[in-house]
Design an enzyme around this catalytic site. Sequence first.
Site, PDB file in Angstrom:
ATOM      1  N   LYS A 131     -59.271  24.808  20.330  1.00 14.44           N
ATOM      2  CA  LYS A 131     -59.095  24.193  19.005  1.00 14.44           C
ATOM      3  C   LYS A 131     -59.864  22.871  18.946  1.00 14.44           C
ATOM      4  CE  LYS A 131     -54.805  24.354  19.918  1.00 14.44           C
ATOM      5  NZ  LYS A 131     -53.335  24.222  19.979  1.00 14.44           N
ATOM      6  N   THR A 191     -49.552  16.054  10.588  1.00 14.99           N
ATOM      7  CA  THR A 191     -50.154  17.096  11.428  1.00 14.99           C
ATOM      8  C   THR A 191     -49.327  17.386  12.678  1.00 14.99           C
ATOM      9  OG1 THR A 191     -51.434  15.418  12.569  1.00 14.99           O
ATOM     10  CG2 THR A 191     -52.518  16.531  10.725  1.00 14.99           C
ATOM     11  N   GLY A 215     -47.160  19.031  15.153  1.00 14.73           N
ATOM     12  CA  GLY A 215     -46.662  20.401  15.323  1.00 14.73           C
ATOM     13  C   GLY A 215     -47.660  21.476  14.939  1.00 14.73           C
ATOM     14  N   THR A 216     -48.906  21.087  14.627  1.00 18.38           N
ATOM     15  CA  THR A 216     -49.874  22.121  14.226  1.00 18.38           C
ATOM     16  C   THR A 216     -50.159  23.111  15.366  1.00 18.38           C
ATOM     17  OG1 THR A 216     -51.513  20.416  14.585  1.00 18.38           O
ATOM     18  CG2 THR A 216     -51.203  21.087  12.329  1.00 18.38           C
ATOM     19  N   GLY A 217     -50.259  22.583  16.596  1.00 19.88           N
ATOM     20  CA  GLY A 217     -50.566  23.446  17.742  1.00 19.88           C
ATOM     21  C   GLY A 217     -49.464  24.467  17.974  1.00 19.88           C
ATOM     22  N   CYS A 218     -48.210  23.975  17.958  1.00 18.00           N
ATOM     23  CA  CYS A 218     -47.064  24.879  18.170  1.00 18.00           C
ATOM     24  C   CYS A 218     -47.041  25.927  17.066  1.00 18.00           C
ATOM     25  CB  CYS A 218     -45.745  24.109  18.112  1.00 18.00           C
ATOM     26  SG  CYS A 218     -45.695  22.685  19.181  1.00 18.00           S
TER      27      CYS A 218
END
Length: 596
Positions: free
Chosen positions: A279, A312, A314-317
Site C-alpha cells: 500500500k 484515516t 484504521g484504513t489498513g485494518c
Amino acid sequence: MLYATNCRISSEESQVIRWVDSHGQKYPYPWTPHFPKASSISHMAHLCSQVLSTSFFTPKPQIPVLLSPGVACIKSFHQYRFLHIKAMQEDKFSTPTSCDESKVRVPHVLTVAGSDSGAGAGIQADIKACAARGVYCSTVITAVTAQNTAGVQGVNVVPEDFVAEQLRSVLSDMPPNVVKTGMLPSTGIVKTLCQSLKEFPVQALVVDPVMVSTSGHTLAGPSILDSFREELLPMADIVTPNLKEASALLGGVPLETIADMRSAAKAIHDIGPRNVLVKGGDLPASLDAVDVFYDGNDFYEFRSSRIMTPNTHGTGCTLASTVAAELAKGSQMLSAVKVAKRYVEAVLSYSKNIAIGGGCQGPMDHLLKLKSNVQRRPFDPCDLFLYAVTDSRMNKKWGRSIVDAVKAAIEGGASIIQLREKEVETGGFLEAAKACLKICRVHGVPLLINDRIDVALASDADGIHIGQSDMPAHVARALLGPDKIIGVSCKTPEHAQQAWIDGADYIGSGGVYPTNTKENNKTIGLDGLKTVCVSSKLPVVAIGGIGMSNAQAVMRLGVPNLKGVAVVSALFDRECVTTETRKLLEVLKESTKIAN
Ligand SMILES: Cc1ncc(COP(=O)(O)OP(=O)(O)O)c(N)n1
Ligand SMILES: Cc1nc(C(=O)O)sc1CCOP(=O)(O)O
Ligand SMILES: [Mg+2]
C-alpha cells in the site's frame, strides 16, 4: 447426489479430477471440466454448481455436490449453501450429516487482532467492515490497547495461552471461511496462530502485518519479523503491508517509488505468500494513492485520487478485513482486492468531515451513515392530517410542473405529500422528486413516493406508499431500512394486520367514496373504513373521493386512529391548488373542533 472429488485448485486453472455418485461409483460422464482460476474451495464449489446446471449433465444429477476436502455445496432455489463437514480422505466419502437445507450459510471471517478502545482500528474496525460488507466476524483478541484519536496511550498483551484458547473456541466450533490477522504482538502469539491454522485449516489467510500504529506507536516489535517471514507469510493467501511494513519485512530497504514498491512486492512474494498488496498511501510526493498488487505472475496498480481528510485511522485494518470478507463470500483474490479498495475509498470520502475526538487522526464511519447530516424527524401520525397526493394527468391538464404542484400544496397547509406520478419517465420523476424534497425539507413536510422504491431510494425521499399489488411491505422495509416511512393501502382488517406485521408506519384506507382518479377502485364506504380503522394497529388516512363536501363526515367517524384524509382531485384537479388546500385545511380543523 453427485460428488466432485480430488479437486485441484492452482493459480492457473481448477479441475475436478473425478465425479462420483453417492455410492462412490464413478459418475458415467467421463468429463473432467477445466474451470477458470478458482481462488478457494468455496469458489470451486460455486464453479462446480455452475457446471451442474449446464447441459453437460443430462439428466441433471441430484444435488448437493460434495467437494473434498471438507466443503459441501448445495444448490437449492438458486442459492448456494456451503457446509463444512469433516475433512475427508481422498476417495473416501461420507454423506454430510449436517446438511440442513433450511440453514443458510453465512460467510464468516475470524479476525485475530488487537482491540482499539477508540474503535477506529483493530478488532473494532474489522467487525464494522465485515458487518458493512455483510459478513459475520468472530474475534480473537491478541492485545488490548488504550487508544484514541491522539495516539496509543497503552498496550496490554493478552497471554499467549489465552490467545490459543480463544482460537480453539472459535475454530473448533464455528469454522470461519477466512482468517484475517492484524496486531500480533509477540512471536509466541504468531507461532500459536500458525499452529492453530495447521490444526484447523481455513480457505484463506489474510495477513495485515501490523507493526506501527498510524500515530507512530510500535504495536509489534522487530523481534516478530522472523516468525512473520518463516511461519506466517508462507501460509498467507495475501499479505497487505504499507511502505514501512514492507520495508521492515525486507530488512529495512528504502521504498520511495512505485518501482520500489513493485520490487518489494516481488521480494515479499518470494517469502511465501500467494499474493502481495503493497500500500502506497505514505509514498512521498505522490498525488494519487497507488497500491501495487502482485500475484506471482502479474503486477496490478490501483490508483485513486487522495482524499484529503484527517479521518484515516484504521484504513489498513479495514482494507484487509474487506479483502477477507470478499474472499469469504467467494470472490477471487483480485476482485476481492478491487472491491476492498473501492469500499475503503467510499468510506474515506463519506467520513472525510466527521468529527470524533480531539486528536489529529479520526476514525472512519464504516457504515457510511454519519455523513448524512439530514436529520430526519421521526414519523408523526399527525402528519397524515392533510395528505396531498399529486397526479401527473392533472398536473398536465392544468399546465403545472410537479414541483409547482407540491409548492402550492405546502403553501396551502398540506402536512404530507405523496408524488403519485404514474405517467412520468424515471429520469424526470427522479429529478422532480429531488427538487420537491428540497422544498419539503425546508417546510418540515415529509415527502413520500408512490410505488417506485427505486425513485424513493435514489432521491432519499422520506418514504413510500405502496398498495396490495405493489412490492410487499416487508421487502420494501428491508430495502429502505428502519427509519423511512412506509404506507400501505388496505381495504380489509386482514390487509391492516399484514401491514402491521410487515413493518408499515401507517395505512391508507379507501375508497371511502367513488373516485375517478383510480380506475376500478373498490369503494368500501364509511362503514368499510370504520371496520379497517377499528382493527388497525397503525394510524389510518382515509382516501377516495374525499373533498370539501364530505371531509367532515369522514373525520367525524370518531375512531381515534383515523388521523386524516388523503386527497388527489379535490386539490390538484383545480385551478388554484393553494386555495383549495387552505379551504380543506379549514374544514378539517373545524371537524376536529366539533369532535372535541
Ligand atoms: C394514502 C394513500 N392511500 C392509498 C393509495 C393507493 O395506493 P395503491 O393501492 O398502490 O394504488 P396506486 O396509488 O398505486 O394507484 C395511495 N396512493 N395513497
Ligand atoms: C390513489 C387512490 N387510492 C385509493 C384507494 O382506495 O386506495 S382511491 C385513490 C384515488 C383518490 O383520488 P381522489 O382523491 O381524486 O378521489
Ligand atoms: Mg400502488
